[in-house]
Scaffold this active site. Sequence first.
Site, mmCIF file in Angstrom:
data_model
loop_
_atom_site.group_PDB
_atom_site.id
_atom_site.type_symbol
_atom_site.label_atom_id
_atom_site.label_comp_id
_atom_site.label_asym_id
_atom_site.label_seq_id
_atom_site.Cartn_x
_atom_site.Cartn_y
_atom_site.Cartn_z
ATOM 1 N N ASN A 135 -5.180 4.541 -4.303
ATOM 2 C CA ASN A 135 -6.540 4.412 -3.756
ATOM 3 C C ASN A 135 -7.482 3.745 -4.759
ATOM 4 O O ASN A 135 -7.999 4.419 -5.657
ATOM 5 C CB ASN A 135 -7.067 5.793 -3.349
ATOM 6 C CG ASN A 135 -6.327 6.349 -2.149
ATOM 7 O OD1 ASN A 135 -5.122 6.569 -2.207
ATOM 8 N ND2 ASN A 135 -7.020 6.552 -1.061
ATOM 9 N N ASN A 193 -13.550 4.284 3.813
ATOM 10 C CA ASN A 193 -12.935 4.907 2.634
ATOM 11 C C ASN A 193 -13.935 5.804 1.908
ATOM 12 O O ASN A 193 -15.146 5.639 2.026
ATOM 13 C CB ASN A 193 -12.389 3.836 1.686
ATOM 14 C CG ASN A 193 -11.241 3.073 2.333
ATOM 15 O OD1 ASN A 193 -11.333 1.870 2.515
ATOM 16 N ND2 ASN A 193 -10.189 3.769 2.700
ATOM 17 N N SER A 209 0.846 -1.197 0.000
ATOM 18 C CA SER A 209 0.000 0.000 0.000
ATOM 19 C C SER A 209 0.876 1.240 0.000
ATOM 20 O O SER A 209 1.981 1.241 0.570
ATOM 21 C CB SER A 209 -0.847 -0.015 1.273
ATOM 22 O OG SER A 209 -1.439 1.240 1.479
ATOM 23 N N LYS A 269 2.086 -3.795 6.535
ATOM 24 C CA LYS A 269 2.531 -3.758 5.130
ATOM 25 C C LYS A 269 4.038 -3.478 5.072
ATOM 26 O O LYS A 269 4.778 -4.091 4.304
ATOM 27 C CB LYS A 269 1.761 -2.700 4.340
ATOM 28 C CG LYS A 269 0.270 -2.972 4.217
ATOM 29 C CD LYS A 269 -0.007 -4.229 3.418
ATOM 30 C CE LYS A 269 -1.480 -4.523 3.279
ATOM 31 N NZ LYS A 269 -1.760 -5.861 2.751
ATOM 32 N N TYR A 280 -2.094 -1.338 10.878
ATOM 33 C CA TYR A 280 -2.347 -1.891 9.543
ATOM 34 C C TYR A 280 -1.203 -1.500 8.601
ATOM 35 O O TYR A 280 -0.605 -2.350 7.916
ATOM 36 C CB TYR A 280 -3.680 -1.376 8.981
ATOM 37 C CG TYR A 280 -3.776 -1.537 7.481
ATOM 38 C CD1 TYR A 280 -3.973 -2.789 6.910
ATOM 39 C CD2 TYR A 280 -3.621 -0.438 6.620
ATOM 40 C CE1 TYR A 280 -4.019 -2.948 5.531
ATOM 41 C CE2 TYR A 280 -3.668 -0.590 5.253
ATOM 42 C CZ TYR A 280 -3.857 -1.840 4.703
ATOM 43 O OH TYR A 280 -3.884 -1.992 3.335
HETATM 44 P P1 NAD Z 1 -10.889 -7.258 1.030
HETATM 45 O O1 NAD Z 1 -11.096 -7.292 2.498
HETATM 46 O O2 NAD Z 1 -12.065 -7.060 0.154
HETATM 47 O O3 NAD Z 1 -10.133 -8.612 0.558
HETATM 48 C C1 NAD Z 1 -9.270 -9.327 1.406
HETATM 49 C C2 NAD Z 1 -9.742 -10.760 1.402
HETATM 50 O O4 NAD Z 1 -8.886 -11.552 2.221
HETATM 51 C C3 NAD Z 1 -11.160 -10.920 1.960
HETATM 52 O O5 NAD Z 1 -11.939 -11.650 1.030
HETATM 53 C C4 NAD Z 1 -10.978 -11.702 3.260
HETATM 54 O O6 NAD Z 1 -12.071 -12.551 3.522
HETATM 55 C C5 NAD Z 1 -9.697 -12.444 2.982
HETATM 56 N N1 NAD Z 1 -8.899 -12.805 4.163
HETATM 57 C C6 NAD Z 1 -8.497 -12.001 5.176
HETATM 58 N N2 NAD Z 1 -7.735 -12.694 6.040
HETATM 59 C C7 NAD Z 1 -7.652 -13.958 5.569
HETATM 60 C C8 NAD Z 1 -7.000 -15.122 6.013
HETATM 61 N N3 NAD Z 1 -6.267 -15.139 7.145
HETATM 62 N N4 NAD Z 1 -7.117 -16.266 5.282
HETATM 63 C C9 NAD Z 1 -7.852 -16.274 4.143
HETATM 64 N N5 NAD Z 1 -8.490 -15.187 3.674
HETATM 65 C C10 NAD Z 1 -8.387 -14.046 4.372
HETATM 66 O O7 NAD Z 1 -9.777 -6.157 0.746
HETATM 67 P P2 NAD Z 1 -9.256 -5.556 -0.642
HETATM 68 O O8 NAD Z 1 -9.632 -4.126 -0.665
HETATM 69 O O9 NAD Z 1 -9.605 -6.420 -1.766
HETATM 70 O O10 NAD Z 1 -7.689 -5.619 -0.365
HETATM 71 C C11 NAD Z 1 -6.893 -6.691 -0.794
HETATM 72 C C12 NAD Z 1 -5.473 -6.459 -0.306
HETATM 73 O O11 NAD Z 1 -5.010 -5.205 -0.794
HETATM 74 C C13 NAD Z 1 -5.343 -6.400 1.220
HETATM 75 O O12 NAD Z 1 -4.122 -7.024 1.583
HETATM 76 C C14 NAD Z 1 -5.280 -4.924 1.498
HETATM 77 O O13 NAD Z 1 -4.591 -4.631 2.684
HETATM 78 C C15 NAD Z 1 -4.526 -4.418 0.278
HETATM 79 N N6 NAD Z 1 -4.780 -3.000 -0.014
HETATM 80 C C16 NAD Z 1 -6.063 -2.567 -0.186
HETATM 81 C C17 NAD Z 1 -6.301 -1.222 -0.434
HETATM 82 C C18 NAD Z 1 -7.722 -0.708 -0.611
HETATM 83 O O14 NAD Z 1 -7.924 0.498 -0.552
HETATM 84 N N7 NAD Z 1 -8.715 -1.546 -0.848
HETATM 85 C C19 NAD Z 1 -5.238 -0.314 -0.521
HETATM 86 C C20 NAD Z 1 -3.942 -0.797 -0.353
HETATM 87 C C21 NAD Z 1 -3.717 -2.148 -0.104
HETATM 88 C C1 UD1 Z 2 -6.817 5.110 3.999
HETATM 89 C C2 UD1 Z 2 -5.862 4.640 5.061
HETATM 90 C C3 UD1 Z 2 -4.716 3.890 4.397
HETATM 91 C C4 UD1 Z 2 -5.255 2.724 3.565
HETATM 92 C C5 UD1 Z 2 -6.248 3.290 2.545
HETATM 93 C C6 UD1 Z 2 -6.898 2.203 1.720
HETATM 94 C C7 UD1 Z 2 -6.020 6.212 6.921
HETATM 95 C C8 UD1 Z 2 -5.318 7.261 7.692
HETATM 96 N N1 UD1 Z 2 -5.377 5.767 5.835
HETATM 97 O O1 UD1 Z 2 -6.148 5.944 3.119
HETATM 98 O O2 UD1 Z 2 -3.858 3.372 5.389
HETATM 99 O O3 UD1 Z 2 -4.196 2.082 2.874
HETATM 100 O O4 UD1 Z 2 -7.290 4.000 3.245
HETATM 101 O O5 UD1 Z 2 -7.676 1.364 2.533
HETATM 102 O O6 UD1 Z 2 -7.099 5.776 7.281
HETATM 103 N N2 UD1 Z 2 -12.394 11.199 3.390
HETATM 104 C C9 UD1 Z 2 -13.412 12.046 3.750
HETATM 105 N N3 UD1 Z 2 -14.549 11.516 4.263
HETATM 106 C C10 UD1 Z 2 -14.735 10.163 4.434
HETATM 107 C C11 UD1 Z 2 -13.688 9.294 4.049
HETATM 108 C C12 UD1 Z 2 -12.521 9.845 3.555
HETATM 109 O O7 UD1 Z 2 -13.293 13.277 3.605
HETATM 110 O O8 UD1 Z 2 -15.797 9.752 4.922
HETATM 111 C C13 UD1 Z 2 -11.167 11.769 2.802
HETATM 112 C C14 UD1 Z 2 -9.901 11.476 3.582
HETATM 113 O O9 UD1 Z 2 -9.673 12.454 4.548
HETATM 114 C C15 UD1 Z 2 -8.856 11.476 2.453
HETATM 115 C C16 UD1 Z 2 -9.630 10.935 1.242
HETATM 116 O O10 UD1 Z 2 -10.997 11.156 1.542
HETATM 117 O O11 UD1 Z 2 -8.459 12.794 2.160
HETATM 118 C C17 UD1 Z 2 -9.407 9.470 0.972
HETATM 119 O O12 UD1 Z 2 -9.649 8.746 2.173
HETATM 120 P P1 UD1 Z 2 -9.643 7.149 2.231
HETATM 121 O O13 UD1 Z 2 -10.517 6.611 1.156
HETATM 122 O O14 UD1 Z 2 -9.947 6.744 3.630
HETATM 123 O O15 UD1 Z 2 -8.162 6.746 1.840
HETATM 124 P P2 UD1 Z 2 -6.754 7.207 2.475
HETATM 125 O O16 UD1 Z 2 -6.936 8.227 3.528
HETATM 126 O O17 UD1 Z 2 -5.856 7.557 1.362
#
Ligand code: NAD
Ligand code: UD1
Length: 335
Positions: free
Chosen positions: A179, A199, A124, A153, A149
Amino acid sequence: MNILVTGGAGYIGSHTVIKLIEAGHTPVVVDNLCNSSAESLRRVAQITGVTPPFYQQDVRDTAALEAVFAKHAIDAVIHFAGLKAVGESTEKPLLYYQTNLDSTFTLLEVMRTFNVKTLVFSSSATVYGSEPAPYSEDSPIGRGITNPYGRTKYFIEEMLRDIASSDGSLAITSLRYFNPIGAHPSGLIGENPNGVPNNLMPYITQVAVGKRAELGVFGDDYDTVDGTGVRDYIHVDDLAEGHVAALTHSQTGYCAINLGSGEGTSVLQLVHAFEEASGAKVPYKIHPRRPGDVAVSYAKIARAADVLQWRTTRTIEDACRDSWRWQSGNPEGYK
Ligand code: NAD
Ligand code: UD1
């Protein structure tokens, strides 16, 4: 290739499973469904005509994971599985360290047992902590990360670097996502958060569909175009294609690569783009800044272009339209 996709029922995983199938790979999904639903994989089958093998099990269950490797002759692994709620991670740090680190340890051990060399890991942009944007992969990581969290990573990345340098035959890529937003254009799969979304995009879509009254905008006094926070939003299908590219171009050693668009969009710009794309209204109110937020985050994207021959092709408008199609067609998610 037979690709083990841990967390393949989740948001990014399910979109990636589709892109893998479309690229001619055979994804094999392991997911314990702690944050997802098997319905996402049924819909993947509806979209692609292919039902990927699915095992509902925890990645930390070594014997069960070995059985999957034995059965499917796995060639490479994409490791999405993990917990990702930032707020929860500050309340339950042990759960986050245990789940995210232990699952990676187990996976690496089983990969070694079965002589599987290629791993793509979901990292991330959060690893850049308090560094100034734009972030290049050579920017320092680990400083100023505000939550457990994010530190999982960072720790996993450092561990993967050590492991890759101890065995020159391994090919490990950490993809640093910016994002992710948007959904598959069919409207059949998308992001399905539990409870109140943390988010921005799922919050916007839930306001637009009438599930929540208004969006709280966290701060309008940042040094940005309109005072609201700036992020690098990337369509989840672009992100999914980045994983296929990472498999195609994987090289021995360790490599961290940003997956972003390279452009920043403010909260209010995203709200307005969403209203335009959906025709729905998103009432909002300015709230105080959210603790732990950075003002601006966006990627330098040269390495992804050089190494993966990949860049984003979808716009913010595409992502808003697709998020809305998913949310309006599935107001209760997969339920
Ligand atoms: P998500 O929660 O939708 O998907 C993660 C999946 O992993 C889920 O289906 C959950 O059931 C499964 N899981 C969790 N722990 C497990 C375990 N111990 N064994 C088996 N399955 C397990 O999340 P996502 O948004 O699809 O994210 C996927 C990956 O990307 C994650 O590692 C997350 O940290 C990373 N990531 C996500 C974002 C984002 O904004 N969505 C941003 C940066 C990194
Ligand atoms: C957040 C996490 C980051 C994680 C990422 C994806 C924090 C501090 N950071 O990032 O660790 O990897 O999500 O899961 O939580 N916002 C609003 N109103 C809302 C929600 C968000 O104004 O209800 C704003 C936030 O202040 C930010 C932007 O929208 O400026 C994006 O927020 P978000 O989607 O939560 O992502 P990150 O903050 O980038």
